[in-house]
Design a protein around this motif. Structure first.
Motif, mmCIF file in Angstrom:
data_model
loop_
_atom_site.group_PDB
_atom_site.id
_atom_site.type_symbol
_atom_site.label_atom_id
_atom_site.label_comp_id
_atom_site.label_asym_id
_atom_site.label_seq_id
_atom_site.Cartn_x
_atom_site.Cartn_y
_atom_site.Cartn_z
ATOM 1 N N ASN A 1 60.697 7.608 77.783
ATOM 2 C CA ASN A 1 61.763 6.844 77.133
ATOM 3 C C ASN A 1 61.970 5.506 77.856
ATOM 4 N N TRP A 2 62.870 4.673 77.318
ATOM 5 C CA TRP A 2 63.098 3.313 77.846
ATOM 6 C C TRP A 2 63.457 3.347 79.324
ATOM 7 N N ALA A 3 64.290 4.303 79.706
ATOM 8 C CA ALA A 3 64.774 4.344 81.085
ATOM 9 C C ALA A 3 63.777 5.023 82.017
ATOM 10 N N VAL B 1 58.180 20.057 65.549
ATOM 11 C CA VAL B 1 58.068 18.613 65.345
ATOM 12 C C VAL B 1 59.325 17.920 65.854
ATOM 13 N N ARG B 2 59.152 16.781 66.555
ATOM 14 C CA ARG B 2 60.309 15.933 66.885
ATOM 15 C C ARG B 2 60.055 14.526 66.366
ATOM 16 N N PRO B 3 60.962 14.023 65.509
ATOM 17 C CA PRO B 3 60.865 12.608 65.144
ATOM 18 C C PRO B 3 61.288 11.758 66.333
ATOM 19 N N VAL B 4 60.701 10.573 66.447
ATOM 20 C CA VAL B 4 61.059 9.675 67.551
ATOM 21 C C VAL B 4 61.231 8.258 67.011
ATOM 22 N N GLY B 5 62.178 7.537 67.598
ATOM 23 C CA GLY B 5 62.376 6.134 67.239
ATOM 24 C C GLY B 5 61.799 5.255 68.339
ATOM 25 N N PRO C 1 66.920 13.928 76.523
ATOM 26 C CA PRO C 1 65.605 14.354 76.023
ATOM 27 C C PRO C 1 65.653 14.784 74.560
ATOM 28 N N CYS C 2 66.373 14.023 73.723
ATOM 29 C CA CYS C 2 66.556 14.453 72.332
ATOM 30 C C CYS C 2 65.264 14.345 71.525
ATOM 31 N N ALA C 3 64.370 13.445 71.907
ATOM 32 C CA ALA C 3 63.123 13.293 71.146
ATOM 33 C C ALA C 3 61.947 13.976 71.857
ATOM 34 N N ASP D 1 56.157 9.845 64.753
ATOM 35 C CA ASP D 1 56.547 8.456 64.986
ATOM 36 C C ASP D 1 56.694 7.767 63.623
ATOM 37 N N VAL D 2 57.899 7.281 63.337
ATOM 38 C CA VAL D 2 58.101 6.620 62.037
ATOM 39 C C VAL D 2 58.280 5.108 62.224
ATOM 40 N N ALA D 3 57.810 4.602 63.357
ATOM 41 C CA ALA D 3 58.012 3.169 63.656
ATOM 42 C C ALA D 3 57.381 2.257 62.605
ATOM 43 N N GLY E 1 66.819 -3.133 69.972
ATOM 44 C CA GLY E 1 65.457 -2.584 69.965
ATOM 45 C C GLY E 1 65.375 -1.202 69.327
ATOM 46 N N GLN E 2 66.515 -0.560 69.095
ATOM 47 C CA GLN E 2 66.500 0.799 68.542
ATOM 48 C C GLN E 2 66.095 0.770 67.064
ATOM 49 N N THR E 3 65.528 1.892 66.578
ATOM 50 C CA THR E 3 65.326 2.023 65.136
ATOM 51 C C THR E 3 66.666 2.367 64.508
ATOM 52 N N GLY F 1 67.125 6.196 64.540
ATOM 53 C CA GLY F 1 67.431 6.712 65.883
ATOM 54 C C GLY F 1 68.854 6.352 66.285
ATOM 55 N N ALA F 2 69.230 5.113 66.043
ATOM 56 C CA ALA F 2 70.565 4.659 66.446
ATOM 57 C C ALA F 2 71.651 5.453 65.714
ATOM 58 N N VAL F 3 71.493 5.608 64.401
ATOM 59 C CA VAL F 3 72.520 6.324 63.621
ATOM 60 C C VAL F 3 72.534 7.803 64.008
ATOM 61 N N THR G 1 75.240 5.721 67.665
ATOM 62 C CA THR G 1 75.315 4.413 68.351
ATOM 63 C C THR G 1 76.481 3.592 67.792
ATOM 64 N N HIS G 2 77.161 2.905 68.686
ATOM 65 C CA HIS G 2 78.378 2.163 68.310
ATOM 66 C C HIS G 2 78.456 0.868 69.102
ATOM 67 N N GLY G 3 79.335 -0.005 68.654
ATOM 68 C CA GLY G 3 79.675 -1.203 69.430
ATOM 69 C C GLY G 3 81.135 -1.119 69.813
HETATM 70 C C1 LIG Z 1 69.324 -0.873 76.840
HETATM 71 C C2 LIG Z 1 70.063 0.070 75.945
HETATM 72 C C3 LIG Z 1 71.243 -0.345 75.356
HETATM 73 C C4 LIG Z 1 71.974 0.533 74.538
HETATM 74 N N1 LIG Z 1 73.133 0.099 73.982
HETATM 75 C C5 LIG Z 1 73.873 0.950 73.239
HETATM 76 C C6 LIG Z 1 75.113 0.535 72.668
HETATM 77 O O1 LIG Z 1 75.540 -0.604 72.801
HETATM 78 N N2 LIG Z 1 75.826 1.463 71.983
HETATM 79 C C7 LIG Z 1 75.406 2.749 71.819
HETATM 80 O O2 LIG Z 1 76.116 3.541 71.215
HETATM 81 N N3 LIG Z 1 74.215 3.162 72.301
HETATM 82 C C8 LIG Z 1 73.445 2.295 72.997
HETATM 83 N N4 LIG Z 1 72.243 2.718 73.499
HETATM 84 C C9 LIG Z 1 71.754 4.063 73.129
HETATM 85 C C10 LIG Z 1 70.835 3.988 71.895
HETATM 86 O O3 LIG Z 1 71.414 3.225 70.869
HETATM 87 C C11 LIG Z 1 70.604 5.388 71.305
HETATM 88 O O4 LIG Z 1 70.155 6.244 72.288
HETATM 89 C C12 LIG Z 1 69.630 5.387 70.103
HETATM 90 O O5 LIG Z 1 69.445 6.685 69.653
HETATM 91 C C13 LIG Z 1 68.275 4.873 70.386
HETATM 92 O O6 LIG Z 1 67.547 4.719 69.171
HETATM 93 P P1 LIG Z 1 65.973 4.967 69.163
HETATM 94 O O7 LIG Z 1 65.396 4.364 67.947
HETATM 95 O O8 LIG Z 1 65.411 4.545 70.457
HETATM 96 O O9 LIG Z 1 65.944 6.540 69.008
HETATM 97 P P2 LIG Z 1 65.236 7.645 69.961
HETATM 98 O O10 LIG Z 1 65.865 7.575 71.299
HETATM 99 O O11 LIG Z 1 63.768 7.518 69.878
HETATM 100 O O12 LIG Z 1 65.705 8.968 69.202
HETATM 101 C C14 LIG Z 1 67.051 9.302 69.185
HETATM 102 C C15 LIG Z 1 67.277 10.561 68.357
HETATM 103 O O13 LIG Z 1 67.093 10.252 66.983
HETATM 104 C C16 LIG Z 1 66.142 11.138 66.432
HETATM 105 N N5 LIG Z 1 65.383 10.373 65.419
HETATM 106 C C17 LIG Z 1 64.642 9.262 65.595
HETATM 107 N N6 LIG Z 1 64.118 8.887 64.421
HETATM 108 C C18 LIG Z 1 64.529 9.789 63.499
HETATM 109 C C19 LIG Z 1 64.297 9.961 62.109
HETATM 110 N N7 LIG Z 1 63.540 9.109 61.413
HETATM 111 N N8 LIG Z 1 64.876 11.002 61.488
HETATM 112 C C20 LIG Z 1 65.664 11.871 62.169
HETATM 113 N N9 LIG Z 1 65.906 11.761 63.481
HETATM 114 C C21 LIG Z 1 65.344 10.731 64.138
HETATM 115 C C22 LIG Z 1 65.272 11.589 67.581
HETATM 116 O O14 LIG Z 1 64.662 12.848 67.311
HETATM 117 C C23 LIG Z 1 66.325 11.697 68.666
HETATM 118 O O15 LIG Z 1 67.007 12.918 68.564
HETATM 119 C C24 LIG Z 1 71.488 1.863 74.308
HETATM 120 C C25 LIG Z 1 70.288 2.275 74.890
HETATM 121 C C26 LIG Z 1 69.579 1.389 75.704
HETATM 122 C C27 LIG Z 1 68.288 1.844 76.333
#
Ligand SMILES: Cc1cc2nc3c(=O)[nH]c(=O)nc-3n(C[C@H](O)[C@H](O)[C@H](O)COP(=O)(O)OP(=O)(O)OC[C@H]3O[C@@H](n4cnc5c(N)ncnc54)[C@H](O)[C@@H]3O)c2cc1C
Length: 455
Positions: A13-15, A48-52, A59-61, A69-71, A127-129, A132-134, A138-140
């Motif tokens: 992952n990113w970290a 199967v684990r989807p990943v963004g 370790p959710c993904a 990978d649906v990138a 950078g998040q998908t 993945g974010a939803v 993920t929030h502001g």
């Molecule tokens: C530098 C940095 C800054 C951040 N800032 C914020 C912030 O401001 N606010 C905040 O709330 N969070 C923040 N985050 C957290 C981040 O937004 C979340 O962890 C988000 O899930 C990451 O999206 P991703 O695309 O990387 O998903 P991943 O980390 O790859 O996956 C996240 C989850 O989503 C699932 N998933 C992915 N794709 C799909 C799909 N197509 N269908 C179903 N499930 C799927 C995966 O299985 C996993 O469970 C930050 C993270 C970092 C590293």
């Protein structure tokens, strides 16, 4: 075209705190290909684990089996311009846009801007998908705004049996409410319908303040602008406070940040030099109080105006680990005061500031914002420094206030405790058992946080 890699290397992952070696990586570009991957995996008895973008700290993904990978599923699937906001949507909603799951927030912001549209609110990075974010909530910040899931009005999901379903508040509403912030445990999201607002600009006002000055007015602080947050440097009394005010798209009253200042402050000071400060703090922890005092004193006031996404999002290149909890907004002052007491007492060597944000309630069953307005408190630790003792202290404080951890950020809670924190947790588990009775989408993190599947 569906691609796969049968001998992938390790994934991280990113970290860099989560690594795994998937048995296979499948790259899907359409819903049909996603369904094909799920059916084949099910027939072969695989998981199967989807990943963004791998931006989650949990370790959710993670998987040692099939990583999906649906990138490459990017771009828009349709735009519906609206005469009036639909019931339940923000009043300024002017379009419903179907977005493919792998679209990054950055790419989405660009394409929306070209259509005169914008996301109503965003977090810190792009950078998040979108999926993945939803999926992790993920929030502001912004008391009158929800997290990203609150702007999603429908989902297209491929379920574990390979069927494609569309759900919303009106259609298959239980599935929608469970799967919206669903961690990829309810199906693979292939597209999300986002309720967008007209493009807007924002005036950003950033200034140093004392922590006491902020705490003295903490009840009204979140209402001082549309999007308010502050960063507090432990061991000091200094905070960096940010107040972002929404302006019309054609408002030209403000000035942009000069390019040299953005390079100096957002690139050099906040990233390049900050990396050096963190490295020094990690190797010589006794210097941390002095380093924090310097970091806090280097804060300067600035005001500028820019397109909304350019104000919400900033570059974050210094790698860190993070925990973040949502707590009832009424507890904001008490929680921050207690964190100050605990961290000052222990003189923790932490070079990253605590980040404090605010957001409104939403209706996704597993959203940290479910039926509750929250203060969000995030603790970060530089990747080369040990985060464990620090995160334990802050998590102990959060535990006493019904804290709900961000699903994508480090935490130690399990399904038993999360079940007490989310009133509709059992309903979400019931839906999960219906749509994935055999646990095709399970992994150890989901087993921990959602529990066994009780079909
Ligand atoms: C530098 C940095 C800054 C951040 N800032 C914020 C912030 O401001 N606010 C905040 O709330 N969070 C923040 N985050 C957290 C981040 O937004 C979340 O962890 C988000 O899930 C990451 O999206 P991703 O695309 O990387 O998903 P991943 O980390 O790859 O996956 C996240 C989850 O989503 C699932 N998933 C992915 N794709 C799909 C799909 N197509 N269908 C179903 N499930 C799927 C995966 O299985 C996993 O469970 C930050 C993270 C970092 C590293």
């Amino acid at each position: 075209m569906l691609r796969m890699n049968d001998a992938p290397g390790s994934w991280s992952n990113w970290a860099g705190n989560v690594t795994c070696r998937p048995g296979r990586v499948e790259y899907a570009t359409t819903a049909i290909e996603v369904a094909d991957v799920l059916r084949r995996a099910r027939d072969a008895g695989r998981r199967v684990r989807p990943v963004g973008s791998g931006h989650s700290f949990t370790p959710c993904a993670e998987t040692d089996d099939v990583m999906l990978d649906v990138a490459a599923m990017t771009g828009l699937d349709g735009v519906e311009h609206l005469e009036a906001a639909p019931p339940g949507a923000r009043p300024e909603t002017c379009a419903r846009v179907w977005v493919r799951a792998g679209t990054t927030l950055g790419a989405l912001n660009s394409v929306l801007a070209s259509l005169g549209l914008a996301m109503p609110n965003l977090g810190d990075v792009d950078g998040q998908t979108l999926a993945g974010a939803v999926s992790t909530g993920t929030h502001g910040t912004g008391l009158h705004f929800t997290g990203l899931a609150g702007f999603v009005s429908a989902l297209r999901l491929v379920l574990a049996d390979g069927s494609l379903v569309e759900c919303s508040r009106e259609e298959q509403s239980d599935l929608f409410h469970a799967a919206l912030v669903g961690l990829g445990a309810f199906g693979v999201v292939v597209a999300l319908r986002v309720d967008c607002v007209p493009a807007f600009r924002m005036r950003a006002e950033e200034r140093p303040e004392s922590l006491d000055a902020v705490l003295d007015r903490i009840e009204t602080f979140p209402t001082e602008a549309d999007h308010v947050e502050f960063f507090w440097f432990p061991g000091t009394d200094r905070v960096a406070a940010k107040f972002n005010t929404r302006l019309a798209a054609d408002d030209d009253s403000g000035r942009p940040l000069p390019a040299w200042r953005r390079r100096l402050e957002d690139e050099l000071l906040s990233n390049d030099l900050y990396e050096g400060v963190n490295r020094l703090g990690a190797t010589m922890p006794r210097l941390v109080p002095a380093l924090n005092a310097i970091s806090a004193r280097s804060l300067s006031a600035r005001t500028y105006t820019a397109a909304s996404a350019d104000v919400f999002v900033s570059p974050r290149r210094v790698r860190f680990r993070e925990t973040e909890y949502a707590l009832p907004i009424e507890a904001a002052g008490e929680v921050v005061r207690e964190l100050r007491r605990e961290l000052d007492r222990r003189r923790m060597p932490v070079t990253f500031p605590l980040e404090v944000r605010f957001a409104g309630a939403d209706d996704a069953w597993l959203s940290t914002g479910f039926e509750r307005r929250n203060v969000y408190v995030a603790a970060h630790q530089y990747v080369r420094a040990d985060h464990r003792a620090y995160f334990e202290v802050v998590e102990d404080v959060f535990a006493a206030y019904e804290g709900r951890p961000h699903w994508g950020k480090m935490h130690r809670l399990d399904a038993a405790r999360l079940g007490e924190l989310y009133p509709r947790f059992a309903d979400a588990c019931r839906v999960r058992a219906q749509v994935d009775p055999d646990g095709l989408l399970r992994n150890p993190y989901l087993d921990r946080v959602l529990g066994p599947i009780d079909a």
